[in-house]
Design an enzyme around this catalytic site. Structure first.
Site, mmCIF file in Angstrom:
data_model
loop_
_atom_site.group_PDB
_atom_site.id
_atom_site.type_symbol
_atom_site.label_atom_id
_atom_site.label_comp_id
_atom_site.label_asym_id
_atom_site.label_seq_id
_atom_site.Cartn_x
_atom_site.Cartn_y
_atom_site.Cartn_z
ATOM 1 N N LYS A 82 33.898 30.556 48.024
ATOM 2 C CA LYS A 82 33.809 31.822 48.752
ATOM 3 C C LYS A 82 33.334 31.520 50.155
ATOM 4 O O LYS A 82 32.639 30.530 50.380
ATOM 5 C CB LYS A 82 32.805 32.759 48.068
ATOM 6 C CG LYS A 82 33.019 34.200 48.435
ATOM 7 C CD LYS A 82 34.140 34.792 47.602
ATOM 8 C CE LYS A 82 34.345 36.256 47.849
ATOM 9 N NZ LYS A 82 35.191 36.845 46.791
HETATM 10 N N1 GLU Z 1 38.616 38.064 47.155
HETATM 11 C C1 GLU Z 1 39.304 38.220 45.927
HETATM 12 C C2 GLU Z 1 38.354 38.063 44.758
HETATM 13 O O1 GLU Z 1 37.163 38.225 44.891
HETATM 14 C C3 GLU Z 1 40.551 37.346 45.830
HETATM 15 C C4 GLU Z 1 40.308 35.886 45.872
HETATM 16 C C5 GLU Z 1 41.586 35.049 45.960
HETATM 17 O O2 GLU Z 1 42.663 35.598 45.827
HETATM 18 O O3 GLU Z 1 41.452 33.848 46.153
HETATM 19 O O4 GLU Z 1 38.776 37.832 43.658
#
Ligand code: GLU
Length: 425
Positions: A113
């Protein structure tokens, strides 16, 4: 179904919430001590200082993070959020949730993240572009289709992904579409990606209804959050026949037991750019958090973290809690929800539709062959339904809550591969 008492030091620290659940699930699983230690910590945490000349000519330095929680099952995957209150602990928690989420839906990624402390609402497009490009440049050795693949999250969107893709491609001197997902369709994005998280929520709500023998048209839903996830989930659920009786965004909430015409509400907010609480479709106005406690069958918190807490969990009236956001329920609220007999579809399952279609996007980019939207949606349905069944079965077999079952399933999958790969020394 039971959840061991979880008692983080600070209920509102999402990293402590994530750790408490990881610990409870690991214990229940009988995870070996060494594996526990390995999986508890992130693989890597990077802080970058991002100098940007603002439109005023003023030079500002923004702080950004990227946390790689796990690369065990594949390249690490996860969004980048732009928000004024981003903290390293939050990004850490979100990175670990991505590891468990990818394992729950069994896609070949680890978790990561990112976040930048900034207020996207107060920055111009040019300023946002410069922040994004410099953030990407600082992290260009860590990003890559086989290393770390970012995606949108709070405060970022397809345009942000286009800038990341372009900056990375300039650095490696090769157009590399598969370095990010959630891109515009015209430059290697996938059909169905924008709606994927919301669609995944609808799919698991349908599965829950089938378990309870409920019909869509007899099911009242409250959705907190009207961003990409909340607005899409509410629109799809409404179109499928569910009654959306409560909605909210940062500006406030509305409740109307006769139900809202969500497509009109969408038009009001997104095309007429009017405040959600002023929607003329009727309904009682209230604070955004209050919608969580209104009568309904399904509650979908799809906004931010820490909305349902040990203080207020007893006020939730829904029978089914479907977590559209990451971490909307604190670990200390879990026990109270279990006591109420709430059927929880935990975040790592409920909102996994987004990363699942991100995986499809990555596959399509690497193949250079793109699928029709119907094919994407069909594959998504298959993954979500199967994962829902696996989590619920696991919960029944091991007599644990759905949340702890999802963590156990995920930890077991990651630990299994970790043992196969071994520890490099
Ligand atoms: N931000 C989204 C989540 O928390 C998508 C993450 C992604 O597609 O890599 O799942």
């Amino acid at each position: 179904m039971s959840t061991p008492a979880l008692s983080p030091h600070n209920e509102f620290n999402v990293y402590e919430s994530a750790e408490a659940r990881f610990e409870a699930a690991s214990k229940k699983l009988g995870l070996e001590e060494g594996m526990y230690r390995y999986l508890r910590y992130p693989n890597k945490e990077i802080t970058v200082y991002i100098p940007v000349t603002l439109d005023s000519g003023h030079l500002e330095v923004f702080i950004g993070y990227r946390v790689h929680h796990s690369l065990v099952r594949g390249p690490c995957k996860g969004g980048v959020r732009f928000a004024p209150d981003v903290t390293l602990d939050e990004v850490r928690a979100l990175a670990s949730w991505m590891t468990w989420k990818c394992a729950v839906v069994n896609i070949p990624f680890g978790g990561a993240k990112g976040g930048v402390i900034c207020d996207p609402g107060k920055l111009s497009k040019g300023e946002l572009e410069r922040i994004t490009r410099r953030y990407t440049a600082e992290l260009s050795e860590w990003f890559g289709p086989e290393r770390d693949v970012p995606a949108p999250d709070l405060g970022t969107n397809e345009q942000t992904m286009a800038w990341i893709m372009d900056t990375y491609s300039m650095h490696v001197r090769t157009t590399t579409t598969s370095v990010v997902t959630g891109k515009p369709v015209e430059m290697g994005g996938s059909q169905g990606r924008r709606a994927a998280t919301g669609r995944g929520i609808m799919i698991v709500c349908d599965k829950a209804l089938a378990r309870f023998g409920l019909k869509r048209e007899d099911t009242n839903v409250v959705v907190q959050g009207f961003g990409n996830v909340g607005a899409t989930a509410a629109s799809l659920l409404h179109q499928a026949g569910y009654k959306i009786v409560g909605v909210a965004d940062v500006q406030g909430g509305l409740y109307n037991e006769s139900g809202f015409d969500v497509l009109k509400l969408y038009d009001w907010v997104y095309h007429q750019h009017k405040p959600l609480p002023d929607f003329p479709g009727g309904g009682a106005r209230m604070a955004a958090q209050e919608v969580l406690f209104q009568p309904c069958d399904i509650l979908v918190p799809a906004a931010i973290e820490n909305q349902i807490t040990s203080e207020n969990a007893h006020r939730v009236q829904a029978r089914i809690l479907c977590e559209g956001a990451n971490g909307p329920t604190t670990a200390m609220a879990d026990e109270a929800l279990d006591r109420k007999g709430m059927f929880v579809i935990p975040d790592v399952l409920a909102n996994a539709g987004g990363v699942t279609v991100s995986y499809f996007e990555w596959v399509q980019d690497r193949q250079g062959l793109f699928w029709r939207e119907s094919e994407v949606n069909e594959r998504l349905k298959d993954v979500m339904e199967h994962s829902f069944d696996e989590v619920v079965r696991y919960s029944e077999t091991h007599d644990v809550s759905n949340r702890i079952a999802a963590y156990m399933l995920a930890i077991d999958r990651v630990a299994f591969v970790l043992k196969l790969r071994g520890i490099y020394a």
